[in-house]
Design a protein around this motif. Structure first.
Motif, PDB file in Angstrom:
ATOM      1  N   ARG A 241       0.865  -1.070   0.146  1.00 51.51           N
ATOM      2  CA  ARG A 241      -0.082   0.079  -0.022  1.00 51.51           C
ATOM      3  C   ARG A 241       0.976   1.249  -0.078  1.00 51.51           C
ATOM      4  NH1 ARG A 241      -2.952   3.079   3.883  1.00 51.51           N
ATOM      5  NH2 ARG A 241      -4.927   3.568   3.151  1.00 51.51           N
ATOM      6  N   ALA A 242       2.031   1.294   0.657  1.00 52.25           N
ATOM      7  CA  ALA A 242       2.792   2.484   0.831  1.00 52.25           C
ATOM      8  C   ALA A 242       3.437   2.736  -0.712  1.00 52.25           C
ATOM      9  CB  ALA A 242       4.023   2.070   1.750  1.00 52.25           C
ATOM     10  N   ALA A 243       3.620   1.312  -1.258  1.00 47.08           N
ATOM     11  CA  ALA A 243       4.346   1.879  -2.807  1.00 47.08           C
ATOM     12  C   ALA A 243       3.372   2.411  -3.733  1.00 47.08           C
ATOM     13  CB  ALA A 243       4.672   0.463  -3.197  1.00 47.08           C
ATOM     14  N   HIS A 244       2.036   1.648  -3.473  1.00 39.37           N
ATOM     15  CA  HIS A 244       1.122   2.271  -4.202  1.00 39.37           C
ATOM     16  C   HIS A 244       1.006   3.773  -3.981  1.00 39.37           C
ATOM     17  CE1 HIS A 244      -1.242  -1.764  -4.351  1.00 39.37           C
ATOM     18  NE2 HIS A 244      -0.203  -1.787  -5.061  1.00 39.37           N
ATOM     19  N   GLN A 245       0.869   4.159  -2.739  1.00 37.03           N
ATOM     20  CA  GLN A 245       0.892   5.788  -2.384  1.00 37.03           C
ATOM     21  C   GLN A 245       2.000   6.627  -2.959  1.00 37.03           C
ATOM     22  OE1 GLN A 245       0.048   5.516   1.690  1.00 37.03           O
ATOM     23  NE2 GLN A 245      -2.120   5.397   1.677  1.00 37.03           N
ATOM     24  N   ALA A 246       2.920   5.798  -2.996  1.00 35.37           N
ATOM     25  CA  ALA A 246       4.080   6.622  -3.416  1.00 35.37           C
ATOM     26  C   ALA A 246       4.085   6.921  -4.887  1.00 35.37           C
ATOM     27  CB  ALA A 246       5.648   5.860  -3.107  1.00 35.37           C
ATOM     28  N   THR A 247       3.638   5.776  -5.551  1.00 33.30           N
ATOM     29  CA  THR A 247       3.420   6.085  -7.163  1.00 33.30           C
ATOM     30  C   THR A 247       2.448   7.052  -7.311  1.00 33.30           C
ATOM     31  OG1 THR A 247       3.832   3.573  -7.637  1.00 33.30           O
ATOM     32  CG2 THR A 247       2.641   4.852  -9.335  1.00 33.30           C
ATOM     33  N   VAL A 252       1.039  12.947  -8.732  1.00 35.14           N
ATOM     34  CA  VAL A 252       0.308  13.824  -8.588  1.00 35.14           C
ATOM     35  C   VAL A 252       1.313  15.272  -8.638  1.00 35.14           C
ATOM     36  CG1 VAL A 252      -0.784  15.257  -6.716  1.00 35.14           C
ATOM     37  CG2 VAL A 252      -1.541  12.987  -7.398  1.00 35.14           C
ATOM     38  N   GLN A 253       2.577  14.913  -8.184  1.00 36.65           N
ATOM     39  CA  GLN A 253       3.497  16.129  -7.974  1.00 36.65           C
ATOM     40  C   GLN A 253       3.857  16.554  -9.378  1.00 36.65           C
ATOM     41  OE1 GLN A 253       6.728  14.265  -5.598  1.00 36.65           O
ATOM     42  NE2 GLN A 253       5.499  14.656  -3.679  1.00 36.65           N
ATOM     43  N   ALA A 254       4.282  15.655 -10.241  1.00 33.89           N
ATOM     44  CA  ALA A 254       4.389  15.851 -11.802  1.00 33.89           C
ATOM     45  C   ALA A 254       3.289  16.791 -12.262  1.00 33.89           C
ATOM     46  CB  ALA A 254       4.618  14.425 -12.436  1.00 33.89           C
ATOM     47  N   VAL A 255       1.842  16.282 -11.982  1.00 30.21           N
ATOM     48  CA  VAL A 255       0.930  17.234 -12.703  1.00 30.21           C
ATOM     49  C   VAL A 255       0.970  18.671 -12.002  1.00 30.21           C
ATOM     50  CG1 VAL A 255      -1.546  17.484 -12.723  1.00 30.21           C
ATOM     51  CG2 VAL A 255      -0.548  15.426 -13.041  1.00 30.21           C
ATOM     52  N   ASP A 256       1.256  18.751 -10.654  1.00 28.70           N
ATOM     53  CA  ASP A 256       1.247  20.038  -9.933  1.00 28.70           C
ATOM     54  C   ASP A 256       2.358  20.592 -10.398  1.00 28.70           C
ATOM     55  OD1 ASP A 256      -0.923  19.304  -8.428  1.00 28.70           O
ATOM     56  OD2 ASP A 256       0.385  18.895  -6.568  1.00 28.70           O
ATOM     57  N   ASP A 298      -6.654  14.201 -12.787  1.00 31.05           N
ATOM     58  CA  ASP A 298      -6.044  15.083 -13.845  1.00 31.05           C
ATOM     59  C   ASP A 298      -4.783  14.592 -14.456  1.00 31.05           C
ATOM     60  OD1 ASP A 298      -7.962  16.974 -14.608  1.00 31.05           O
ATOM     61  OD2 ASP A 298      -7.473  18.452 -13.037  1.00 31.05           O
ATOM     62  N   VAL A 299      -4.417  13.267 -14.107  1.00 26.97           N
ATOM     63  CA  VAL A 299      -2.947  13.005 -14.363  1.00 26.97           C
ATOM     64  C   VAL A 299      -2.740  12.935 -15.807  1.00 26.97           C
ATOM     65  CG1 VAL A 299      -3.523  10.398 -14.505  1.00 26.97           C
ATOM     66  CG2 VAL A 299      -1.313  11.298 -13.604  1.00 26.97           C
ATOM     67  N   GLY A 300      -3.988  13.016 -16.750  1.00 25.33           N
ATOM     68  CA  GLY A 300      -3.444  13.017 -17.923  1.00 25.33           C
ATOM     69  C   GLY A 300      -3.010  14.341 -18.541  1.00 25.33           C
ATOM     70  N   LYS A 301      -3.242  15.453 -17.854  1.00 23.73           N
ATOM     71  CA  LYS A 301      -2.275  16.549 -18.237  1.00 23.73           C
ATOM     72  C   LYS A 301      -0.859  16.463 -18.452  1.00 23.73           C
ATOM     73  CE  LYS A 301      -5.792  19.797 -15.864  1.00 23.73           C
ATOM     74  NZ  LYS A 301      -5.799  20.724 -14.972  1.00 23.73           N
ATOM     75  N   LEU A 302      -0.176  15.499 -17.804  1.00 27.89           N
ATOM     76  CA  LEU A 302       0.888  15.241 -18.121  1.00 27.89           C
ATOM     77  C   LEU A 302       1.207  15.108 -19.840  1.00 27.89           C
ATOM     78  CD1 LEU A 302       1.880  12.849 -15.317  1.00 27.89           C
ATOM     79  CD2 LEU A 302       2.664  15.144 -15.464  1.00 27.89           C
ATOM     80  N   GLY A 303       0.408  14.589 -20.451  1.00 28.00           N
ATOM     81  CA  GLY A 303       0.307  14.331 -21.847  1.00 28.00           C
ATOM     82  C   GLY A 303      -0.068  15.681 -22.661  1.00 28.00           C
ATOM     83  N   VAL A 304      -0.464  16.878 -21.859  1.00 32.15           N
ATOM     84  CA  VAL A 304      -0.658  17.855 -22.796  1.00 32.15           C
ATOM     85  C   VAL A 304       0.331  18.894 -22.627  1.00 32.15           C
ATOM     86  CG1 VAL A 304      -2.222  19.787 -22.616  1.00 32.15           C
ATOM     87  CG2 VAL A 304      -3.222  17.929 -21.921  1.00 32.15           C
TER      88      VAL A 304
END
Length: 468
Positions: A241-247, A252-256, A298-304
């Motif tokens: 679960r910790a690995a999932h949350q880290a992913t 999210v940080q990449a989107v921000d 909104d993770v798809g914004k990484l592709g915009v």
């Protein structure tokens, strides 16, 4: 003790005094099998020492409640006043993650001491001591079950009480007052803990029977073997679960970083989605997946292209079409992450509308997945109540009024009602999401807002990046 409110400190002091009163007969010379008491207290302390271990992702609760059979065995083998003391050493040496550690250890010791005393009293009241001496099966199961139930009830009542004493709900900037958590502090605690405590009660009874058998206390240790196995499984689950949350945090940080106008927005959408889900009484597993859906919507914004996301002026029709591809980009990015489950559909369809005017596929009504309908409402609500560099936030009441106005055409009315009820219970904390200096100076970037009411535009129509 600064981190603990005064009401909670008073509550802890009261529990500690009650625990002391329960043990008071010992000081009056009551007969006590001290060897049994000391062995059980030492055994529980040894079990609690490795109960929390550290790994590369932080601490993992390996054995939360896994060694309660030792305490329940003490309740079945010792007088109530003596059973009170068994929990104290283990509670005081166990790991505490939050500070102040000392007061939290004292609270844990008082809580478990009272629970063990309650279990011993219930066990004796139904003649458990007499039935255990034979041992007289199946009659001994009834007092053992009563003891486990009493243990569960005391832990639950005390846990809810400390939550009610420690958590407050001040008025929110939007005008809705969060209600005190007294009504909800105990919600679900008993049902979640009843079955595990019954299992612990059975294991504690097995320990007590073996303890009094010709094989002695050493044989009782074999009952703990399944507990250690469960500890290992529990640790593996939490590591995964910790690995999932880290992913998820990394995405999210990449989107921000890429879209500074929505910084912090994803976490709040996840929180609002959970509030809605609780009102809809979704089970715990679905609720967690829905939180992931809100966080990653909104993770798809990484592709915009970044130049499109950060463009100050109005978007061209072609740029708008590129923006509207972000749900499909997001779905492609997470489709291979198995634990997301229904969240993947929410990421793909959170811009669909009930009347079919949304994107990417123009789904209508119930064709839109339930998670997507939840996230759509949470997304729009946070967009309206967040201060951005190019416009000020709306009050919570005004945002809810706009959601209700659009219910039935853009939003699912059931989800809007659920969010309204949740906010009446818990309130909402608004926050500046990006470019705080610009917001404080009230200097919006030229051309970023496409009209005199950017929020209304974002909710009614598919603005440059949807409601967010």
């Amino acid at each position: 003790m600064k981190a603990i409110p005064a009401a909670a400190r008073a509550y802890i002091l009261g529990a500690l005094l009650c625990a002391g009163a329960c043990a008071f007969p010992l000081w009056r010379g009551a007969a006590v099998p001290w060897s049994t008491l000391l062995m059980l207290a030492g055994l529980y302390a040894v079990c609690e020492l490795p109960a929390r271990r550290r790994h590369h992702g932080g601490s993992v609760p390996v054995a939360a409640g896994s060694f309660f059979p030792v305490l329940l065995a003490a309740a079945f083998l010792l007088p109530p006043a003596a059973a009170v003391l068994v929990a104290v050493p283990g509670a005081l040496v166990g790991r505490v993650e939050q500070r102040p550690a000392g007061i939290r250890r004292i609270w844990r010791a008082a809580q478990l001491a009272l629970a063990t005393w309650g279990a011993a009293q219930a066990y004796l009241a139904l003649g458990g001591d007499r039935a255990l001496r034979a041992p007289d099966f199946p009659y001994v199961l009834l007092p053992a079950a009563a003891g486990a139930l009493a243990f569960c009830l005391v832990v639950t009542v005390l846990e809810g009480g400390i939550l009610a004493a420690a958590v407050g709900a001040p008025p929110t900037p939007g005008g809705l007052r969060g209600k005190a958590p007294v009504r909800t502090a105990w919600h679900g605690l008993l049902l979640r803990s009843l079955a595990p405590h019954c299992v612990h009660g059975l294991a504690g009874l097995m320990m007590a029977v073996l303890w009094r058998s010709p094989y002695g206390p050493l044989s009782a240790l074999f009952v703990l073997l399944p507990m250690y196995i469960s500890c290992w499984i529990f640790a593996q689950y939490h590591r995964e679960r910790a690995a999932h949350q880290a992913t998820i945090r990394a995405l999210v940080q990449a989107v921000d970083i890429k879209d500074k106008y929505t910084r912090g927005h994803s976490e709040r959408v996840g929180h609002a989605s959970v509030l809605i889900a609780r009102e809809l009484r979704m089970d715990t597993e679905r609720l967690e997946v829905l939180r992931f859906a809100g966080i990653l919507h909104d993770v798809g914004k990484l592709g915009v292209p970044t130049r499109v996301l950060r463009k100050d002026g109005p978007l061209t029709p072609q740029e708008r079409r590129v923006i509207e591809l972000h749900p499909e980009y997001g779905h492609e990015m997470v489709r291979g992450i198995g634990f997301l489950g229904e969240a993947r559909a929410a990421i793909l369809h959170h811009h669909e509308r009930l009347d079919g005017s949304g994107y990417p596929y123009g789904l209508v009504g119930r064709q839109i997945p339930e998670f997507a309908r939840v996230v759509a409402v949470a997304d729009a609500f946070d967009a309206m109540t967040s201060t951005r560099s190019y416009r000020r936030a709306r009050p919570v009441a005004a945002a809810l009024a706009e959601l209700k106005r659009c219910a039935g055409t853009q939003f699912d009315p059931q989800m809007v009602r659920a969010l309204t009820r949740a906010l009446e219970r818990h309130g909402w904390e608004t926050a500046v999401t990006s470019d705080e200096a610009g917001a404080r100076g009230n200097v919006p970037p030229p051309g970023r807002a496409t009209g005199p009411e950017p929020v209304r535009t974002a909710v009614r129509g598919p603005g440059p990046d949807g409601p967010a």
